[in-house]
Design a protein around this motif. Structure first.
Motif, mmCIF file in Angstrom:
data_model
loop_
_atom_site.group_PDB
_atom_site.id
_atom_site.type_symbol
_atom_site.label_atom_id
_atom_site.label_comp_id
_atom_site.label_asym_id
_atom_site.label_seq_id
_atom_site.Cartn_x
_atom_site.Cartn_y
_atom_site.Cartn_z
ATOM 1 N N UNK A 40 0.800 -1.231 0.000
ATOM 2 C CA UNK A 40 0.000 0.000 0.000
ATOM 3 C C UNK A 40 0.826 1.270 0.000
ATOM 4 N N UNK A 41 2.166 1.143 -0.018
ATOM 5 C CA UNK A 41 3.028 2.331 -0.049
ATOM 6 C C UNK A 41 3.443 2.649 -1.486
ATOM 7 N N UNK A 42 3.354 3.933 -1.903
ATOM 8 C CA UNK A 42 3.832 4.329 -3.240
ATOM 9 C C UNK A 42 5.345 4.378 -3.255
ATOM 10 N N UNK A 43 5.936 4.676 -2.104
ATOM 11 C CA UNK A 43 7.390 4.827 -1.998
ATOM 12 C C UNK A 43 8.034 3.626 -1.344
ATOM 13 N N UNK A 44 9.278 3.793 -0.915
ATOM 14 C CA UNK A 44 10.072 2.701 -0.329
ATOM 15 C C UNK A 44 10.665 3.151 1.002
ATOM 16 N N UNK A 45 11.127 2.166 1.771
ATOM 17 C CA UNK A 45 11.868 2.459 2.997
ATOM 18 C C UNK A 45 13.282 1.921 2.840
ATOM 19 N N UNK A 46 14.240 2.622 3.442
ATOM 20 C CA UNK A 46 15.629 2.171 3.394
ATOM 21 C C UNK A 46 16.232 2.230 4.783
ATOM 22 N N UNK A 47 17.227 1.367 5.017
ATOM 23 C CA UNK A 47 17.880 1.313 6.329
ATOM 24 C C UNK A 47 19.392 1.301 6.123
ATOM 25 N N UNK A 48 20.091 2.244 6.774
ATOM 26 C CA UNK A 48 21.552 2.348 6.645
ATOM 27 C C UNK A 48 22.135 2.100 8.027
ATOM 28 N N UNK A 49 22.859 0.994 8.157
ATOM 29 C CA UNK A 49 23.272 0.532 9.503
ATOM 30 C C UNK A 49 24.772 0.315 9.592
#
Ligand code: SF4
Length: 327
Positions: free
Chosen positions: A236-245
């Motif tokens: 349901x998201x148009x965009x994305x999530x990112x994680x920088x660890x």
């Protein structure tokens, strides 16, 4: 067992200034920091020459950072020249967004499309607490303007600070629900005192756990010259999530980046202490061949590193002025 293919070092982060109108609490140990005299900052023609030599060494993507790059006069002309350099096929920019509302059209006209904007909170008072300024409305307006102009990918960088903005990770993640942008959460790096870092560090594992209420994270494939983010899509998201660890799950084995500081130092690793000076040989009439050799030396030093030892030693607390290196 088959030997692992060596990493392609094809991405250069280029800091073009150490000037910034913000004073983010996690950026630099401000009490001990002094900006460089203007003569020590690389001139545009020097930056272009280094980018051309870097392209010879295999660099294909250049990210322009600072300090705050939108503050530097002549930026748009420089970006157009950079985009024209043979071998460089991606020019991106990272900004704190404070000047984006005004400068987004000119930036768009340079042909740059990859834009990262720093946004650590949606609350005005907290924005002041984190950055020392009242620019939140300007940053939000700049983001809207950039989206309406068609910058893509348009990414938000959010440094997560335990006890300061970690209660907003859900709201900030939801910015990617209605908009085609990528919201990236970033672990705090050891740029301040050890105690401050230990008090405010929050791992990306914990951030992902807190976001679980939004639905299952579907991993996305990694692009060739991609940066360190692990990216995901949510239903349901148009965009994305990112994680920088970089601290809890370092990505050294796939790290494809070199960093050039605004005063001409090339760093194989952000969290390492090694750097090679390119400005001196550049200004002493050094040939492209010799500068190219120094780039190769930086790449060789990088290949020898398979992991940063920061987690145990912590030797570079306070000694990592992001404002000069460009993060
Ligand atoms: S360089 Fe970036 S992180 Fe540092 S103070 Fe400026 S906006 Fe903040």
């Amino acid at each position: 067992m088959e030997a692992e293919a060596p990493r392609q070092i094809n991405y250069l982060r280029m800091s073009i200034t150490d000037r910034c109108q913000l004073r983010c609490v996690y950026c630099t140990y401000w009490r001990e920091w002094e900006k460089q005299p203007p003569a020590e900052i690389l001139r545009y023609e020097e930056l272009l020459r280094l980018a051309a030599v870097a392209a010879e060494a295999g660099v294909r993507k250049v990210r322009v950072t600072g300090g705050e790059p939108l503050l530097r006069r002549g930026l748009m002309g420089f970006l157009q020249e950079l985009k024209r350099l043979p071998g460089i096929n991606q020019v991106c920019l990272t900004t704190n967004g404070a000047l984006l509302r005004e400068l987004a059209p000119a930036l768009y006209n340079t042909g740059v499309r990859h834009l990262n904007v720093s946004l650590d909170t949606l609350k005005q008072d907290r924005y002041r607490q984190i950055t020392g300024s009242d620019n939140l409305p300007a940053v939000m307006a700049g983001l809207e303007r950039a989206a309406s102009l068609g910058f893509h990918p348009l990414k938000i960088n959010c440094v997560v600070l335990r006890g300061i903005n970690d209660d907003e990770v859900l709201d900030i993640a939801r910015l990617a629900r209605e908009r085609p942008l990528q919201v990236r959460f970033i672990e705090l790096m050891p740029t301040t005192s050890r105690t401050w870092w230990q008090r405010h560090f929050l791992s990306m594992t914990e951030v992902r756990q807190r976001l679980a209420v939004l639905g299952p994270l579907e991993p996305l494939a990694r692009e060739a010259a991609a940066g360190p983010a692990r990216t995901f899509r949510l239903p349901g998201f148009r965009g994305e999530l990112g994680f920088i660890s970089p601290m809890s799950e370092h990505h050294c084995r796939t790290c494809n980046r070199l960093r050039l500081s605004s005063d001409g130092k090339i760093r194989p690793c952000l969290l390492g202490s090694q750097e090679l000076d390119l400005k001196e040989p550049l200004r002493q009439g050094g040939s492209d061949g010799f500068i190219g050799f120094l780039f190769q030396e930086a790449i060789r030093l990088k290949h020898r590193k398979t992991g940063h030892s920061l987690a145990c030693s912590g030797s570079c607390f306070r000694d990592l002025p992001m404002v000069s290196i460009g993060g």
